[in-house]
Enzyme design. Structure first.
Site, PDB file in Angstrom:
ATOM      1  CB  CYS A  19     -21.271 -23.195  43.686  1.00 44.88           C
ATOM      2  SG  CYS A  19     -21.031 -24.619  44.660  1.00 44.88           S
ATOM      3  CG  HIS A  43     -24.960 -21.708  43.212  1.00 40.61           C
ATOM      4  ND1 HIS A  43     -25.355 -22.675  43.422  1.00 40.61           N
ATOM      5  CD2 HIS A  43     -24.457 -21.008  44.505  1.00 40.61           C
ATOM      6  CE1 HIS A  43     -24.599 -23.573  44.133  1.00 40.61           C
ATOM      7  NE2 HIS A  43     -24.088 -23.011  44.603  1.00 40.61           N
ATOM      8  CG  ASN A  94     -24.828 -25.951  47.163  1.00 37.94           C
ATOM      9  OD1 ASN A  94     -25.060 -25.661  46.174  1.00 37.94           O
ATOM     10  ND2 ASN A  94     -24.036 -24.077  47.826  1.00 37.94           N
TER      11      ASN A  94
END
Length: 329
Positions: free
Chosen positions: A113, A251, A281
């Protein structure tokens, strides 16, 4: 002499299929409010038939190129950040390179990520050696790696891609950056099967070892710790205070992680750019998707100080502080 770059194009792509927290609450026998309060996500997108990591990357990349007024023939380097590749070989960037008719090189970055930040810093370094346009894309399909029976992961993940075009410019847009990793944390989020360490077999498939496994508490603690560290080091390097950051695009993992990072770094909450509630996400795609939406909304303007910060499995982490600038078309 070229010493910097402008961000002259951006784009995003998310699947049409919406998976709501109400739907997941029914599947897992929990209350919708429990899901939303736990992670801040009300809905997320999931790929449908024919949609892949590469197909979303192509769409996001094409939109970024169109905004920049360029075609693939103008791109000297393509970098695709992903942890859910199109297939083990060749790299996902090869598929994107073909579809967009990229003229130059292509390679993948897998920092989970944190991948988009890693890719952006890499692109900036390439531009100093080869001042020609670069296309940077973050794209992931983690709904395909989450075990459908795994509540903890299923409520978090979504699919999507975001892209930016960097063109040579006279201004050094990067004021500071920081990248890091701690390989001792590699077991906190992992997919065991499918690589050389554990090749795919009928047994690994039967045991579900091609699905991601997560240690949620360990991820949470390390995510906060390392994201706070990288932000602090980047701000110290740039010699600015948290209050001087105009926009922070983290993020988009979990609202509790994001709020904890803001609290520990002192960055005012009104500087936060987030779309976590609508997309979940999206891993390598999360920062460029949120960035593209903020730019389309006119929230980020030339001259603004923009902080991008992410963390990922591995563990990996990274942040980059930009003086925003580009040509909006």
């Amino acid at each position: 002499m070229v010493s910097g770059f402008d961000v002259t194009g951006w784009g995003m792509s998310v699947p049409e299929r919406v998976v709501t927290s109400a739907e997941l609450a029914q599947r897992f026998g929990v209350d919708e409010h429990w899901i939303v309060s736990r992670c801040g996500i009300r809905e997320r997108r999931a790929v449908g038939e024919g949609q892949t990591t590469a197909s979303m990357a192509v769409e996001a990349g094409r939109r970024a190129l169109e905004r920049a007024g360029l075609t693939g023939a103008d791109i000297a380097h393509l970098i695709v950040a992903t942890a859910t590749p199109e297939q083990p070989s060749p790299a996902t960037s090869a598929f994107v390179h073909d579809e967009l008719a990229i003229a130059g090189s292509a390679h993948d970055v897998n920092s989970e990520c944190a991948g988009f930040v890693y890719a952006l810093v890499t692109a900036a370094g390439l531009l100093r050696m080869d001042p020609r346009p670069i296309l940077v894309i973050g794209s992931d399909t983690h709904t395909l790696t989450a075990n459908p029976a795994d509540r903890d992961l299923s409520i978090l993940v979504g699919d999507g891609a975001g892209a930016v075009v960097l063109r040579p410019g006279a201004v050094d847009r990067i004021r500071a950056w920081n990248l890091g990793a701690d390989g001792s944390c590699k077991d906190s989020l992992k997919v065991l099967a499918g690589g050389s360490r554990m090749p795919t077999t009928a047994d690994t498939v039967a045991r579900g070892l091609h699905y991601a496994q997560i240690n949620g508490n360990e991820i949470y603690l390390n995510a906060v710790r390392y994201t706070v560290r990288t932000i602090r080091e980047t701000l110290e390097q740039a010699k600015i205070t948290p209050e001087q950051v105009d926009h922070v695009v983290p993020h988009q993992a979990n609202i509790r992680i994001i709020n904890s990072v803001l609290s520990h770094t002192g960055i005012p909450a009104d500087r936060l750019v987030t779309n976590l509630e609508r997309y979940g996400n999206t891993a390598s795609g999360s920062i460029p998707i949120a960035l593209a939406e903020a730019l389309d909304a006119g929230r980020i303007k030339d001259g603004d100080t923009v902080l991008l910060a992410g963390f990922g499995a591995g563990m990996t982490w990274g942040s980059v502080l930009l003086t925003w600038g580009g040509v909006a078309r």
